[in-house]
Design a protein around this motif. Structure first.
Motif, PDB file in Angstrom:
ATOM      1  N   ARG A 215       1.636   1.201  10.457  1.00  0.00           N
ATOM      2  CA  ARG A 215       1.728   0.188   9.413  1.00  0.00           C
ATOM      3  C   ARG A 215       3.172  -0.149   9.112  1.00  0.00           C
ATOM      4  N   GLU A 216       4.042   0.841   9.148  1.00  0.00           N
ATOM      5  CA  GLU A 216       5.441   0.593   8.835  1.00  0.00           C
ATOM      6  C   GLU A 216       6.089  -0.294   9.878  1.00  0.00           C
TER       7      GLU A 216
ATOM      8  N   SER B 147       0.038   5.588   9.109  1.00  0.00           N
ATOM      9  CA  SER B 147       1.164   5.093   8.333  1.00  0.00           C
ATOM     10  C   SER B 147       2.317   4.639   9.221  1.00  0.00           C
TER      11      SER B 147
ATOM     12  N   THR C 110       0.849  -1.180   0.000  1.00  0.00           N
ATOM     13  CA  THR C 110       0.000   0.000   0.000  1.00  0.00           C
ATOM     14  C   THR C 110       0.886   1.231   0.000  1.00  0.00           C
ATOM     15  N   ASP C 111       0.265   2.387  -0.166  1.00  0.00           N
ATOM     16  CA  ASP C 111       0.984   3.661  -0.217  1.00  0.00           C
ATOM     17  C   ASP C 111       0.683   4.420   1.069  1.00  0.00           C
ATOM     18  N   PRO C 112       1.512   4.257   2.108  1.00  0.00           N
ATOM     19  CA  PRO C 112       1.171   4.827   3.413  1.00  0.00           C
ATOM     20  C   PRO C 112       1.319   6.331   3.515  1.00  0.00           C
ATOM     21  N   ASP C 113       2.136   6.937   2.654  1.00  0.00           N
ATOM     22  CA  ASP C 113       2.401   8.363   2.820  1.00  0.00           C
ATOM     23  C   ASP C 113       2.444   9.139   1.506  1.00  0.00           C
TER      24      ASP C 113
ATOM     25  N   VAL D  91       3.914  -3.119   3.649  1.00  0.00           N
ATOM     26  CA  VAL D  91       3.672  -2.648   5.017  1.00  0.00           C
ATOM     27  C   VAL D  91       3.444  -3.797   5.993  1.00  0.00           C
TER      28      VAL D  91
END
Length: 333
Positions: free
Chosen positions: A330-331, A327, A215-218, A225
């Motif tokens: 998730r990281e 985010s 996914t694209d957290p930021d 993730v």
């Protein structure tokens, strides 16, 4: 005719980046896939799953990072990569005008097979994928499930070391989907490594040895993730729960008291006036032990039970939890 064995990771990705103009697609992906396994790549639309598959299949160049498939660098040795892989995309890529048999024989000749070897390989694949009876029919008369099976068969004319399946069961009915799952399992048993992208979380749960959530957290592009076996990902979300439905709503209060006493924590009442839930595990008694004790106490109290089940988190819940977490959290997953 199994693929040659590997003595290195089937797929090895480090810091992979890709952008389309000002729009980032991949923001530094790290992923390792062991030989002879299925890796499920999950993520929302726009997370970069298909972009990553295209790079690994040498159909697109990365902007940064490295990627190796079957031991070959996708930028430095693309021809070697292409000789080791097969790709089945979201839509069947076979010729609809000619028959299933003709499609297979055409691809066999493209792989430089000749004579009896062409016909023999086509027969083997038609039988393996349950297409023998339809072998002489034009592909345009095939059902969606039959076309997907033929598409997979075409990719196996020469068994690949690595196969990329990009949402292979999109649009299929449940029966066709289950049939394709079994075909994938046979493929892996024969030694092929599979990278599977899918929107169906049950599919990943059924097939994948390990799952990576992209996914694209930021806003800087897709990243992995969370990663692990389906069991590990579901266990990380939390413990099990006991779901109870009583037959008569007036007995729910007493049943909830039993759940609370046996489970050591307060039961939660649902919107349904006959249902209650108890979270178990996480340092307490095993869920199976609590379930057995609850069942005995309910029986002793004369409470009529309509349904009682020990439920574990699903991949759907894992996925939604990851998408809804900040985010930074998730990281760390």
């Amino acid at each position: 005719m199994p693929p040659p064995p590997l003595d290195a990771p089937a797929i090895e990705v480090r810091g992979l980046r890709k952008a389309f103009g000002a729009t980032p697609a991949l923001g530094g992906v790290d992923l390792t896939v062991a030989p002879g396994t299925v890796c499920g790549l999950l993520g929302p639309n726009g997370a970069g799953k298909t972009t990553m598959v295209r790079i690994l299949a040498t159909l697109s160049l990365p902007d940064g990072g490295t990627a190796r498939v079957a031991g070959h660098d996708v930028v430095g040795h693309p021809a070697r990569v292409r000789g080791s892989i097969a790709l089945t995309g979201q839509y069947a890529s076979v010729d609809e005008v000619i028959s299933g048999r003709d499609n297979l024989e055409m691809f066999a000749r493209l792989y430089r097979m000749r004579g009896a070897a062409v016909r023999r390989r086509a027969e083997e694949l038609l039988e393996r994928f349950g297409l023998t009876d339809a072998a002489h029919r034009p592909v345009r008369t095939y059902s969606g499930g039959m076309r997907r099976r033929l598409d997979l068969a075409v990719g196996l004319v020469v068994p690949p070391v690595v196969m990329f399946l990009d949402e292979p069961t999109t649009g299929l009915d449940p029966q066709s989907r289950v049939g394709l799952w079994e075909s994938v399992r046979e493929l892996v048993r024969a030694g092929t490594t599979v990278l599977l992208t899918t929107q169906y979380l049950e599919e990943a749960d059924q097939l994948a040895d390990r799952i990576a959530v992209l996914t694209d957290p930021d806003g800087t592009g897709g990243q992995v993730v969370a990663e692990g076996t389906p069991f590990e990902l579901k266990s990380a979300l939390g413990g099990e729960s006991i779901d109870l439905t009583v037959r008569h709503a007036e007995q729910l209060g007493r049943a909830a008291e039993i759940l609370t006493r046996e489970g050591g924590r307060a039961a939660t009442l649902a919107d349904d006036p006959r249902r209650a839930t108890l979270a178990v595990g996480a340092g307490g008694l095993p869920g199976t032990a609590v379930l057995a004790a609850v069942l005995g106490e309910l029986d002793n109290a004369g409470i009529a039970v309509e349904d009682l089940a020990l439920r574990r988190p699903t991949l759907d819940e894992v996925f939604l939890n990851l998408m809804n977490r900040p985010s930074r959290d998730r990281e760390m997953a």
